[in-house]
Design a protein around this motif. Structure first.
Motif, PDB file in Angstrom:
ATOM      1  N   ARG A  29       0.812  -1.221   0.000  1.00 30.59           N
ATOM      2  CA  ARG A  29       0.000   0.000   0.000  1.00 30.59           C
ATOM      3  C   ARG A  29       0.843   1.269   0.000  1.00 30.59           C
ATOM      4  NH1 ARG A  29      -2.750  -1.256   5.419  1.00 30.59           N
ATOM      5  NH2 ARG A  29      -0.572  -1.760   5.739  1.00 30.59           N
ATOM      6  N   ARG A  30       2.116   1.159   0.354  1.00 26.75           N
ATOM      7  CA  ARG A  30       2.998   2.332   0.410  1.00 26.75           C
ATOM      8  C   ARG A  30       3.852   2.483  -0.854  1.00 26.75           C
ATOM      9  NH1 ARG A  30       3.733   4.256   5.908  1.00 26.75           N
ATOM     10  NH2 ARG A  30       2.511   2.923   7.272  1.00 26.75           N
ATOM     11  N   MET A  31       3.731   1.528  -1.780  1.00 28.09           N
ATOM     12  CA  MET A  31       4.527   1.549  -3.008  1.00 28.09           C
ATOM     13  C   MET A  31       3.653   1.971  -4.185  1.00 28.09           C
ATOM     14  SD  MET A  31       6.461  -2.092  -2.482  1.00 28.09           S
ATOM     15  CE  MET A  31       7.856  -1.735  -3.516  1.00 28.09           C
ATOM     16  N   THR A  32       4.309   2.480  -5.232  1.00 29.82           N
ATOM     17  CA  THR A  32       3.563   2.721  -6.465  1.00 29.82           C
ATOM     18  C   THR A  32       3.408   1.388  -7.187  1.00 29.82           C
ATOM     19  OG1 THR A  32       5.506   3.117  -7.846  1.00 29.82           O
ATOM     20  CG2 THR A  32       4.551   5.045  -6.708  1.00 29.82           C
ATOM     21  N   CYS A  33       2.499   1.351  -8.116  1.00 23.48           N
ATOM     22  CA  CYS A  33       2.271   0.139  -8.895  1.00 23.48           C
ATOM     23  C   CYS A  33       3.559  -0.289  -9.603  1.00 23.48           C
ATOM     24  CB  CYS A  33       1.141   0.399  -9.893  1.00 23.48           C
ATOM     25  SG  CYS A  33       0.563  -1.058 -10.776  1.00 23.48           S
ATOM     26  N   LEU A  34       4.247   0.660 -10.202  1.00 19.04           N
ATOM     27  CA  LEU A  34       5.475   0.356 -10.934  1.00 19.04           C
ATOM     28  C   LEU A  34       6.574  -0.156  -9.998  1.00 19.04           C
ATOM     29  CD1 LEU A  34       6.678   0.388 -13.756  1.00 19.04           C
ATOM     30  CD2 LEU A  34       7.418   2.733 -13.342  1.00 19.04           C
TER      31      LEU A  34
END
Length: 97
Positions: A29-34
Motif C-alpha cells: 500500500r505504500r509503493m507505487t504500482c510500478l
C-alpha cells in the motif's frame, strides 16, 4: 531469580526479532504500482503486506509455483492504484488437463 531474568531476556529477544521480521515485509500500500511490479520482477517472488492483518505472495512467473499449480494474474492495492496488476498468484487450476 537469575533464571527468571534469563527467561525475561529471552522472551524480549523473541519479541524484538519477530518485530524485525514483520518490518522487513514490504507494504504494498505504500509503493507505487510500478515499484511493486519491479520488485516482483527483480526478486521472482515477494510477500507483501496488503492490509493491517493481511499479506499476499506475488510471483513473476510459473517457475516460482509448486508442481501442479498454475500462475494467475493477481491485483493488489498500491499507493497509486487500488487494483494494480502487481504480478501473478500461484494456485491450483480449476480444471486439470
Amino acid at each position: 531469580m537469575k533464571s527468571m531474568t534469563k527467561i525475561v531476556s529471552i522472551a524480549g529477544l523473541i519479541v524484538l526479532a519477530s518485530g524485525q521480521f514483520a518490518a522487513a515485509r514490504p507494504d504494498l500500500r505504500r509503493m507505487t504500482c510500478l515499484e511493486a511490479r519491479h520488485m516482483v520482477q527483480r526478486n521472482g517472488s515477494v510477500v507483501f503486506t496488503t492490509g493491517p492483518y493481511t499479506f499476499s505472495r506475488y510471483v513473476s512467473d510459473r517457475r516460482f509455483c509448486d508442481r501442479g499449480q498454475a500462475a494467475f494474474p493477481q491485483l493488489g492495492p498500491t499507493r497509486d492504484n487500488p487494483k494494480c496488476l502487481v504480478g501473478l498468484e500461484c494456485r491450483q487450476p480449476l480444471f486439470s488437463n
